[in-house]
Design a protein around this motif. Structure first.
Motif, PDB file in Angstrom:
ATOM      1  N   THR A 247       0.746  32.515  33.552  1.00 56.24           N
ATOM      2  CA  THR A 247       2.067  33.139  33.606  1.00 56.24           C
ATOM      3  C   THR A 247       2.029  34.605  33.187  1.00 56.24           C
ATOM      4  O   THR A 247       3.018  35.307  33.336  1.00 56.24           O
ATOM      5  CB  THR A 247       3.056  32.384  32.694  1.00 56.24           C
ATOM      6  N   GLY A 248       0.908  35.058  32.678  1.00 59.27           N
ATOM      7  CA  GLY A 248       0.769  36.458  32.289  1.00 59.27           C
ATOM      8  C   GLY A 248       0.928  37.375  33.486  1.00 59.27           C
ATOM      9  O   GLY A 248       0.749  36.954  34.631  1.00 59.27           O
ATOM     10  N   ARG A 249       1.291  38.592  33.249  1.00 53.71           N
ATOM     11  CA  ARG A 249       1.526  39.603  34.279  1.00 53.71           C
ATOM     12  C   ARG A 249       2.684  39.213  35.205  1.00 53.71           C
ATOM     13  O   ARG A 249       2.839  39.777  36.271  1.00 53.71           O
ATOM     14  CB  ARG A 249       0.260  39.879  35.104  1.00 53.71           C
ATOM     15  N   ASP A 250       3.454  38.213  34.834  1.00 52.00           N
ATOM     16  CA  ASP A 250       4.619  37.767  35.608  1.00 52.00           C
ATOM     17  C   ASP A 250       4.271  37.465  37.068  1.00 52.00           C
ATOM     18  O   ASP A 250       5.022  37.790  37.982  1.00 52.00           O
ATOM     19  CB  ASP A 250       5.753  38.802  35.544  1.00 52.00           C
ATOM     20  N   GLU A 251       3.117  36.825  37.291  1.00 48.63           N
ATOM     21  CA  GLU A 251       2.686  36.526  38.650  1.00 48.63           C
ATOM     22  C   GLU A 251       2.723  35.044  38.985  1.00 48.63           C
ATOM     23  O   GLU A 251       2.465  34.666  40.118  1.00 48.63           O
ATOM     24  CB  GLU A 251       1.273  37.076  38.883  1.00 48.63           C
ATOM     25  N   SER A 252       3.014  34.184  38.022  1.00 43.10           N
ATOM     26  CA  SER A 252       3.045  32.737  38.261  1.00 43.10           C
ATOM     27  C   SER A 252       1.834  32.308  39.082  1.00 43.10           C
ATOM     28  O   SER A 252       1.938  31.666  40.114  1.00 43.10           O
ATOM     29  CB  SER A 252       4.345  32.339  38.970  1.00 43.10           C
ATOM     30  N   GLU A 253       0.657  32.678  38.595  1.00 38.94           N
ATOM     31  CA  GLU A 253      -0.580  32.495  39.353  1.00 38.94           C
ATOM     32  C   GLU A 253      -1.102  31.068  39.259  1.00 38.94           C
ATOM     33  O   GLU A 253      -1.249  30.506  38.182  1.00 38.94           O
ATOM     34  CB  GLU A 253      -1.646  33.458  38.847  1.00 38.94           C
ATOM     35  N   VAL A 254      -1.386  30.513  40.422  1.00 42.75           N
ATOM     36  CA  VAL A 254      -1.986  29.195  40.532  1.00 42.75           C
ATOM     37  C   VAL A 254      -3.443  29.411  40.924  1.00 42.75           C
ATOM     38  O   VAL A 254      -3.733  29.970  41.976  1.00 42.75           O
ATOM     39  CB  VAL A 254      -1.271  28.342  41.613  1.00 42.75           C
ATOM     40  N   PHE A 255      -4.344  28.987  40.062  1.00 44.20           N
ATOM     41  CA  PHE A 255      -5.771  29.089  40.350  1.00 44.20           C
ATOM     42  C   PHE A 255      -6.219  27.747  40.893  1.00 44.20           C
ATOM     43  O   PHE A 255      -6.138  26.734  40.205  1.00 44.20           O
ATOM     44  CB  PHE A 255      -6.528  29.469  39.074  1.00 44.20           C
ATOM     45  N   ILE A 256      -6.671  27.743  42.160  1.00 40.12           N
ATOM     46  CA  ILE A 256      -6.948  26.484  42.841  1.00 40.12           C
ATOM     47  C   ILE A 256      -8.019  26.669  43.904  1.00 40.12           C
ATOM     48  O   ILE A 256      -8.150  27.747  44.486  1.00 40.12           O
ATOM     49  CB  ILE A 256      -5.642  25.936  43.473  1.00 40.12           C
ATOM     50  N   ASN A 257      -8.779  25.629  44.146  1.00 39.91           N
ATOM     51  CA  ASN A 257      -9.761  25.661  45.223  1.00 39.91           C
ATOM     52  C   ASN A 257      -9.002  25.704  46.547  1.00 39.91           C
ATOM     53  O   ASN A 257      -8.235  24.796  46.858  1.00 39.91           O
ATOM     54  CB  ASN A 257     -10.655  24.429  45.164  1.00 39.91           C
ATOM     55  N   PRO A 258      -9.190  26.754  47.336  1.00 39.44           N
ATOM     56  CA  PRO A 258      -8.394  26.910  48.571  1.00 39.44           C
ATOM     57  C   PRO A 258      -8.650  25.832  49.620  1.00 39.44           C
ATOM     58  O   PRO A 258      -7.812  25.608  50.490  1.00 39.44           O
ATOM     59  CB  PRO A 258      -8.807  28.285  49.092  1.00 39.44           C
ATOM     60  N   ARG A 259      -9.765  25.131  49.518  1.00 34.37           N
ATOM     61  CA  ARG A 259     -10.041  24.084  50.518  1.00 34.37           C
ATOM     62  C   ARG A 259      -9.086  22.900  50.438  1.00 34.37           C
ATOM     63  O   ARG A 259      -8.967  22.158  51.405  1.00 34.37           O
ATOM     64  CB  ARG A 259     -11.480  23.593  50.382  1.00 34.37           C
ATOM     65  N   ILE A 260      -8.420  22.737  49.310  1.00 32.60           N
ATOM     66  CA  ILE A 260      -7.537  21.568  49.179  1.00 32.60           C
ATOM     67  C   ILE A 260      -6.065  21.895  49.433  1.00 32.60           C
ATOM     68  O   ILE A 260      -5.229  21.014  49.363  1.00 32.60           O
ATOM     69  CB  ILE A 260      -7.702  20.898  47.804  1.00 32.60           C
ATOM     70  N   ILE A 261      -5.770  23.141  49.745  1.00 35.50           N
ATOM     71  CA  ILE A 261      -4.381  23.520  50.002  1.00 35.50           C
ATOM     72  C   ILE A 261      -4.004  23.131  51.423  1.00 35.50           C
ATOM     73  O   ILE A 261      -4.711  23.450  52.376  1.00 35.50           O
ATOM     74  CB  ILE A 261      -4.169  25.032  49.790  1.00 35.50           C
ATOM     75  N   ASN A 262      -2.895  22.450  51.539  1.00 34.88           N
ATOM     76  CA  ASN A 262      -2.375  22.071  52.852  1.00 34.88           C
ATOM     77  C   ASN A 262      -1.433  23.181  53.318  1.00 34.88           C
ATOM     78  O   ASN A 262      -0.305  23.272  52.854  1.00 34.88           O
ATOM     79  CB  ASN A 262      -1.651  20.724  52.748  1.00 34.88           C
ATOM     80  N   ILE A 263      -1.924  24.039  54.230  1.00 31.83           N
ATOM     81  CA  ILE A 263      -1.125  25.164  54.716  1.00 31.83           C
ATOM     82  C   ILE A 263       0.007  24.636  55.593  1.00 31.83           C
ATOM     83  O   ILE A 263      -0.229  23.932  56.569  1.00 31.83           O
ATOM     84  CB  ILE A 263      -1.984  26.168  55.527  1.00 31.83           C
ATOM     85  N   LYS A 264       1.241  24.981  55.230  1.00 34.14           N
ATOM     86  CA  LYS A 264       2.427  24.529  55.966  1.00 34.14           C
ATOM     87  C   LYS A 264       2.975  25.603  56.895  1.00 34.14           C
ATOM     88  O   LYS A 264       3.574  25.295  57.914  1.00 34.14           O
ATOM     89  CB  LYS A 264       3.536  24.116  54.989  1.00 34.14           C
ATOM     90  N   ASN A 265       2.805  26.863  56.510  1.00 33.22           N
ATOM     91  CA  ASN A 265       3.437  27.943  57.256  1.00 33.22           C
ATOM     92  C   ASN A 265       2.713  29.253  56.963  1.00 33.22           C
ATOM     93  O   ASN A 265       2.136  29.421  55.894  1.00 33.22           O
ATOM     94  CB  ASN A 265       4.913  28.049  56.838  1.00 33.22           C
ATOM     95  N   GLU A 266       2.773  30.138  57.927  1.00 34.99           N
ATOM     96  CA  GLU A 266       2.234  31.479  57.757  1.00 34.99           C
ATOM     97  C   GLU A 266       3.195  32.438  58.434  1.00 34.99           C
ATOM     98  O   GLU A 266       3.556  32.224  59.589  1.00 34.99           O
ATOM     99  CB  GLU A 266       0.877  31.572  58.459  1.00 34.99           C
ATOM    100  N   ILE A 267       3.627  33.443  57.697  1.00 38.04           N
ATOM    101  CA  ILE A 267       4.553  34.397  58.315  1.00 38.04           C
ATOM    102  C   ILE A 267       3.961  35.802  58.238  1.00 38.04           C
ATOM    103  O   ILE A 267       3.272  36.153  57.293  1.00 38.04           O
ATOM    104  CB  ILE A 267       5.949  34.378  57.658  1.00 38.04           C
ATOM    105  N   GLU A 268       4.253  36.566  59.262  1.00 32.62           N
ATOM    106  CA  GLU A 268       3.828  37.961  59.291  1.00 32.62           C
ATOM    107  C   GLU A 268       4.960  38.769  58.688  1.00 32.62           C
ATOM    108  O   GLU A 268       6.130  38.561  59.025  1.00 32.62           O
ATOM    109  CB  GLU A 268       3.567  38.396  60.720  1.00 32.62           C
ATOM    110  N   ILE A 269       4.626  39.672  57.797  1.00 30.11           N
ATOM    111  CA  ILE A 269       5.647  40.549  57.216  1.00 30.11           C
ATOM    112  C   ILE A 269       5.242  41.993  57.477  1.00 30.11           C
ATOM    113  O   ILE A 269       4.058  42.307  57.582  1.00 30.11           O
ATOM    114  CB  ILE A 269       5.869  40.286  55.708  1.00 30.11           C
TER     115      ILE A 269
END
Length: 163
Positions: free
Chosen positions: A135-157
């Motif tokens: 929670t430091g630096r106000d980034e709500s950072e989740v440290f996780i192995n990216p291989r297990i993330i189920n990508i639901k959406n991707e948006i171009e900004i």
């Protein structure tokens, strides 16, 4: 050591993961260490969770639901081409705050994004698969192995005007 009821190896392991947790939150390009991180962290992450998070982080981690929506802001460097999109999306640092992900996509995009485009990926992870939550630096950072993330959406900004 022996005086606190733990073996020396348990003491050193805890100290190692505590130090590693403090280091991780300071590294901007964590994806560059993918092979090393992949070897260091093996599920289940009980030891890592115990030592990498400080008391405030652990309190906030405990508040997360069983399934967590996470976001990652990224862009594709002009010299790497769009075929590397998955590479940039698959970092170890994610956030629970979409606005933070947008900030990172735009910040890095001002330096080297292709055609001024940047992206935010949205995924789902089981809380128990999160290695650490910072929670430091106000980034709500989740440290996780990216291989297990189920990508639901991707948006171009788009980059902000004048950047």
């Amino acid at each position: 050591g022996w005086w606190n009821g733990k073996s020396s190896s348990e003491d050193y392991r805890g100290k190692f993961y505590k130090c590693l947790g403090q280091t991780i939150i300071e590294i901007d390009n964590l994806h560059e260490y993918y092979p090393l991180l992949d070897n260091l962290f093996k599920y289940p992450y009980k030891v890592e969770q115990e030592f990498m998070m400080d008391k405030e982080d652990k309190t906030e981690y405990d508040k997360l639901k069983d399934w967590v929506t996470v976001y990652r802001g990224y862009n594709i460097r002009f010299d790497h081409g769009k075929e590397n999109r998955k590479r940039y999306r698959s970092g170890w640092s994610w956030t629970t705050d979409k606005k933070i992900a947008e900030k990172f996509a735009r910040r890095n995009g001002t330096m080297w994004a292709t055609e001024g485009k940047c992206y935010v990926a949205e995924g789902q992870v089981a809380k128990e698969q999160i290695i650490s939550y910072f929670t430091g630096r106000d980034e709500s950072e989740v440290f996780i192995n990216p291989r297990i993330i189920n990508i639901k959406n991707e948006i171009e900004i788009e980059l902000e005007k004048g950047k």
